[in-house]
Design a protein around this motif. Structure first.
Motif, PDB file in Angstrom:
ATOM      1  N   GLN A  21     -16.539  35.867 -11.195  1.00 43.87           N
ATOM      2  CA  GLN A  21     -15.643  36.128 -10.061  1.00 43.87           C
ATOM      3  C   GLN A  21     -16.534  36.158  -8.819  1.00 43.87           C
ATOM      4  OE1 GLN A  21     -14.112  40.085  -9.451  1.00 43.87           O
ATOM      5  NE2 GLN A  21     -12.204  39.342  -8.578  1.00 43.87           N
ATOM      6  N   ARG A  22     -16.407  35.142  -7.986  1.00 42.45           N
ATOM      7  CA  ARG A  22     -17.288  35.032  -6.827  1.00 42.45           C
ATOM      8  C   ARG A  22     -16.882  36.017  -5.734  1.00 42.45           C
ATOM      9  NH1 ARG A  22     -21.382  33.231  -9.522  1.00 42.45           N
ATOM     10  NH2 ARG A  22     -20.910  31.277 -10.647  1.00 42.45           N
ATOM     11  N   SER A  23     -17.880  36.439  -4.980  1.00 36.26           N
ATOM     12  CA  SER A  23     -17.640  37.444  -3.945  1.00 36.26           C
ATOM     13  C   SER A  23     -16.566  37.014  -2.955  1.00 36.26           C
ATOM     14  CB  SER A  23     -18.946  37.730  -3.201  1.00 36.26           C
ATOM     15  OG  SER A  23     -18.749  38.714  -2.210  1.00 36.26           O
ATOM     16  N   ASP A  24     -16.579  35.721  -2.572  1.00 38.34           N
ATOM     17  CA  ASP A  24     -15.613  35.271  -1.575  1.00 38.34           C
ATOM     18  C   ASP A  24     -14.207  35.106  -2.153  1.00 38.34           C
ATOM     19  OD1 ASP A  24     -15.928  32.946  -3.058  1.00 38.34           O
ATOM     20  OD2 ASP A  24     -16.787  31.772  -1.417  1.00 38.34           O
ATOM     21  N   ALA A  25     -14.055  35.305  -3.475  1.00 40.92           N
ATOM     22  CA  ALA A  25     -12.728  35.280  -4.086  1.00 40.92           C
ATOM     23  C   ALA A  25     -12.097  36.672  -4.120  1.00 40.92           C
ATOM     24  CB  ALA A  25     -12.807  34.721  -5.503  1.00 40.92           C
ATOM     25  N   ARG A  26     -12.874  37.691  -3.761  1.00 40.72           N
ATOM     26  CA  ARG A  26     -12.335  39.045  -3.738  1.00 40.72           C
ATOM     27  C   ARG A  26     -11.417  39.231  -2.531  1.00 40.72           C
ATOM     28  NH1 ARG A  26     -17.501  42.939  -4.033  1.00 40.72           N
ATOM     29  NH2 ARG A  26     -18.206  41.541  -2.387  1.00 40.72           N
ATOM     30  N   GLY A  27     -10.512  40.207  -2.632  1.00 39.76           N
ATOM     31  CA  GLY A  27      -9.764  40.607  -1.449  1.00 39.76           C
ATOM     32  C   GLY A  27     -10.710  41.268  -0.458  1.00 39.76           C
ATOM     33  N   HIS A  28     -10.557  41.028   0.812  1.00 43.69           N
ATOM     34  CA  HIS A  28     -11.474  41.591   1.812  1.00 43.69           C
ATOM     35  C   HIS A  28     -10.719  41.966   3.073  1.00 43.69           C
ATOM     36  CE1 HIS A  28     -14.847  42.358   4.371  1.00 43.69           C
ATOM     37  NE2 HIS A  28     -14.643  41.293   5.111  1.00 43.69           N
ATOM     38  N   TRP A  29     -10.970  43.190   3.576  1.00 39.03           N
ATOM     39  CA  TRP A  29     -10.413  43.643   4.846  1.00 39.03           C
ATOM     40  C   TRP A  29     -11.506  44.318   5.666  1.00 39.03           C
ATOM     41  CZ3 TRP A  29      -7.509  43.280   0.517  1.00 39.03           C
ATOM     42  CH2 TRP A  29      -6.254  42.699   0.642  1.00 39.03           C
ATOM     43  N   ASP A  30     -11.428  44.149   6.963  1.00 35.59           N
ATOM     44  CA  ASP A  30     -12.322  44.816   7.901  1.00 35.59           C
ATOM     45  C   ASP A  30     -11.461  45.594   8.883  1.00 35.59           C
ATOM     46  OD1 ASP A  30     -14.128  45.661   9.795  1.00 35.59           O
ATOM     47  OD2 ASP A  30     -15.161  43.733   9.965  1.00 35.59           O
ATOM     48  N   TYR A  31     -11.456  46.928   8.726  1.00 37.35           N
ATOM     49  CA  TYR A  31     -10.644  47.797   9.572  1.00 37.35           C
ATOM     50  C   TYR A  31     -11.458  48.414  10.718  1.00 37.35           C
ATOM     51  CZ  TYR A  31      -7.389  47.544   5.636  1.00 37.35           C
ATOM     52  OH  TYR A  31      -6.537  47.102   4.643  1.00 37.35           O
ATOM     53  N   GLY A  32     -12.669  47.921  10.902  1.00 43.25           N
ATOM     54  CA  GLY A  32     -13.531  48.533  11.909  1.00 43.25           C
ATOM     55  C   GLY A  32     -14.329  49.671  11.298  1.00 43.25           C
ATOM     56  N   THR A  36     -14.078  46.557   3.224  1.00 40.54           N
ATOM     57  CA  THR A  36     -13.812  46.739   1.808  1.00 40.54           C
ATOM     58  C   THR A  36     -13.572  45.414   1.108  1.00 40.54           C
ATOM     59  OG1 THR A  36     -12.403  47.886   0.198  1.00 40.54           O
ATOM     60  CG2 THR A  36     -11.335  47.143   2.227  1.00 40.54           C
ATOM     61  N   TYR A  37     -14.061  45.332  -0.140  1.00 42.11           N
ATOM     62  CA  TYR A  37     -13.872  44.172  -1.006  1.00 42.11           C
ATOM     63  C   TYR A  37     -13.206  44.649  -2.293  1.00 42.11           C
ATOM     64  CZ  TYR A  37     -17.236  41.727   1.990  1.00 42.11           C
ATOM     65  OH  TYR A  37     -17.888  41.145   3.064  1.00 42.11           O
ATOM     66  N   HIS A  38     -12.137  43.970  -2.702  1.00 47.29           N
ATOM     67  CA  HIS A  38     -11.380  44.362  -3.887  1.00 47.29           C
ATOM     68  C   HIS A  38     -11.553  43.323  -4.989  1.00 47.29           C
ATOM     69  CE1 HIS A  38      -9.772  47.278  -1.257  1.00 47.29           C
ATOM     70  NE2 HIS A  38      -8.759  46.591  -0.767  1.00 47.29           N
ATOM     71  N   SER A  39     -12.050  43.751  -6.149  1.00 50.20           N
ATOM     72  CA  SER A  39     -12.207  42.839  -7.275  1.00 50.20           C
ATOM     73  C   SER A  39     -10.936  42.737  -8.121  1.00 50.20           C
ATOM     74  CB  SER A  39     -13.372  43.290  -8.164  1.00 50.20           C
ATOM     75  OG  SER A  39     -14.594  43.216  -7.449  1.00 50.20           O
ATOM     76  N   PHE A  40     -10.046  43.723  -7.981  1.00 48.59           N
ATOM     77  CA  PHE A  40      -8.785  43.722  -8.722  1.00 48.59           C
ATOM     78  C   PHE A  40      -7.637  43.967  -7.759  1.00 48.59           C
ATOM     79  CE2 PHE A  40     -12.089  44.791 -11.704  1.00 48.59           C
ATOM     80  CZ  PHE A  40     -11.771  44.030 -12.814  1.00 48.59           C
ATOM     81  N   ARG A  41      -6.439  43.783  -8.261  1.00 46.09           N
ATOM     82  CA  ARG A  41      -5.247  43.934  -7.437  1.00 46.09           C
ATOM     83  C   ARG A  41      -5.209  45.319  -6.804  1.00 46.09           C
ATOM     84  NH1 ARG A  41      -0.286  42.792 -10.855  1.00 46.09           N
ATOM     85  NH2 ARG A  41      -0.952  44.715 -11.858  1.00 46.09           N
ATOM     86  N   VAL A  42      -5.044  45.374  -5.485  1.00 54.12           N
ATOM     87  CA  VAL A  42      -4.936  46.616  -4.742  1.00 54.12           C
ATOM     88  C   VAL A  42      -3.893  46.432  -3.659  1.00 54.12           C
ATOM     89  CG1 VAL A  42      -6.102  48.244  -3.208  1.00 54.12           C
ATOM     90  CG2 VAL A  42      -7.328  47.344  -5.174  1.00 54.12           C
ATOM     91  N   ASP A  62     -17.059  49.379  -0.920  1.00 54.88           N
ATOM     92  CA  ASP A  62     -16.684  49.877   0.407  1.00 54.88           C
ATOM     93  C   ASP A  62     -17.911  50.198   1.249  1.00 54.88           C
ATOM     94  OD1 ASP A  62     -14.008  49.739  -0.279  1.00 54.88           O
ATOM     95  OD2 ASP A  62     -13.832  51.865  -0.775  1.00 54.88           O
ATOM     96  N   LEU A  63     -17.811  49.891   2.553  1.00 55.76           N
ATOM     97  CA  LEU A  63     -18.802  50.281   3.544  1.00 55.76           C
ATOM     98  C   LEU A  63     -18.052  51.026   4.644  1.00 55.76           C
ATOM     99  CD1 LEU A  63     -21.886  49.879   4.198  1.00 55.76           C
ATOM    100  CD2 LEU A  63     -21.150  48.081   5.766  1.00 55.76           C
ATOM    101  N   VAL A  64     -18.360  52.332   4.798  1.00 52.16           N
ATOM    102  CA  VAL A  64     -17.642  53.201   5.727  1.00 52.16           C
ATOM    103  C   VAL A  64     -18.590  53.643   6.836  1.00 52.16           C
ATOM    104  CG1 VAL A  64     -16.377  55.377   5.983  1.00 52.16           C
ATOM    105  CG2 VAL A  64     -16.088  54.005   3.914  1.00 52.16           C
ATOM    106  N   LYS A  65     -18.156  53.470   8.077  1.00 46.97           N
ATOM    107  CA  LYS A  65     -18.979  53.849   9.231  1.00 46.97           C
ATOM    108  C   LYS A  65     -19.176  55.366   9.310  1.00 46.97           C
ATOM    109  CE  LYS A  65     -18.314  49.982  12.436  1.00 46.97           C
ATOM    110  NZ  LYS A  65     -17.852  49.592  13.780  1.00 46.97           N
ATOM    111  N   ALA A  66     -20.163  55.762  10.114  1.00 44.25           N
ATOM    112  CA  ALA A  66     -20.443  57.180  10.348  1.00 44.25           C
ATOM    113  C   ALA A  66     -19.229  57.862  10.962  1.00 44.25           C
ATOM    114  CB  ALA A  66     -21.646  57.324  11.269  1.00 44.25           C
TER     115      ALA A  66
END
Length: 293
Positions: A21-32, A36-42, A62-66
């Motif tokens: 499962q390639r990284s660019d096939a994951r679900g991805h959102w950037d909320y500022g 987050t990258y989702h490997s399964f249905r979310v 997940d990568l969460v800002k300070a």
């Protein structure tokens, strides 16, 4: 307890079906505040090929800002755990809240690299996961597993797993509650895992992690001698920790190369099989193994 490599290994594990499962096939959102990258249905992201895998339901990177994070929200039923890759993550929940810590130390809440926090949602719990650091982001994996029965009593565990141990072989992180589905209230409270030194989970499920040096190889023993079902599925994930310099090969197959952010579905394997994971990049590979019935 370290997952040693003393198992019989077929270099190609020919009977296994391995699907990258390639990284660019994951679900991805950037909320500022959150990437987050989702490997399964979310939520509203769904891809037919990436449906639940055994008892595994969610794997988010997940990568969460300070000074931001997930404010208090409820959970029920699922076994939910976070594996901290860098930065720090502060957990509070409805069983133990800020200002009511008592004898618990700051470290009970503030997780850092090598720490794992685990929550049994059971009949219901509310918790928050915040990055309270003034400047640095936190990078972690959030994973959900469906338990073997509903209506469990909510529980919470934290545990640190040694970095150097992970450089010697796969280290088991989670294993089934030793008393299994038949556990009494006393056995639930005792929370003894099938593999000593791990966090107990209410599922036929094992998690392991390792740090593999370039040209090194570890072997994961499927089932880790801790599960009941002989028919297994394994999901392998390579987190994005080395700026793209880490890469792994699975089961000696030249066509199964994973780069950072990639994962792989490993089907048609049995308890006791040896899954070889070889580091073929230029940087140490942090490999997470999710082994399920």
């Amino acid at each position: 307890m370290i997952q040693r490599t003393m198992v019989t290994v077929s270099n190609s594990l020919r009977h296994a079906k391995i699907t990258p499962q390639r990284s660019d096939a994951r679900g991805h959102w950037d909320y500022g505040w959150l990437k987050t990258y989702h490997s399964f249905r979310v939520s509203d992201w769904h891809k037919p090929d990436y449906v639940p895998f055994g008892s595994l339901r969610v794997l988010n990177e997940d990568l969460v800002k300070a000074n931001s994070g997930f404010p208090t929200h409820p959970h029920r039923e699922f076994e939910i755990f976070s594996y901290i890759l860098s930065g720090e993550l502060t957990h509070r929940d409805s069983m133990l809240t800020k200002g009511a810590e008592g004898a618990h130390s700051d470290r009970f809440y503030r997780m850092r690299r090598g720490d794992v926090q685990f929550t049994t949602g059971g009949t219901g719990i509310a918790h928050s996961e915040m990055n309270e650091h003034p400047t640095d982001p936190v990078h972690f994996l959030q994973i959900w597993v469906l338990p073997w029965k509903s209506g469990l009593t909510p529980r919470y565990h934290t545990k640190h797993f040694d970095e150097e141990a992970k450089r010697r072989g796969f280290v088991p992180i989670l294993s089934p509650l030793k008393a299994r589905e038949e556990a009494t209230a006393a056995e639930e409270a005792e929370a003894e895992p099938a593999i000593p030194g791990t966090i107990p989970i209410h599922a036929d499920f094992v998690m392991g992690a390792g740090l593999i040096a370039p040209q090194g190889q570890f072997v994961w023993k499927v089932g880790a001698d801790a599960t009941r079902s002989s028919e297994r599925k394994v999901y392998v994930h390579l987190p994005q920790t080395q700026n793209g310099m880490a890469k792994i090969r699975l089961a000696g197959r030249d066509d199964i190369l994973l780069e950072e952010g990639d994962g792989a579905f490993v089907d048609n394997v049995k308890a006791g099989d040896g899954l070889a994971v070889e580091s073929v990049g230029s940087a140490e590979a942090e490999v997470v193994i999710l082994d399920t019935a």
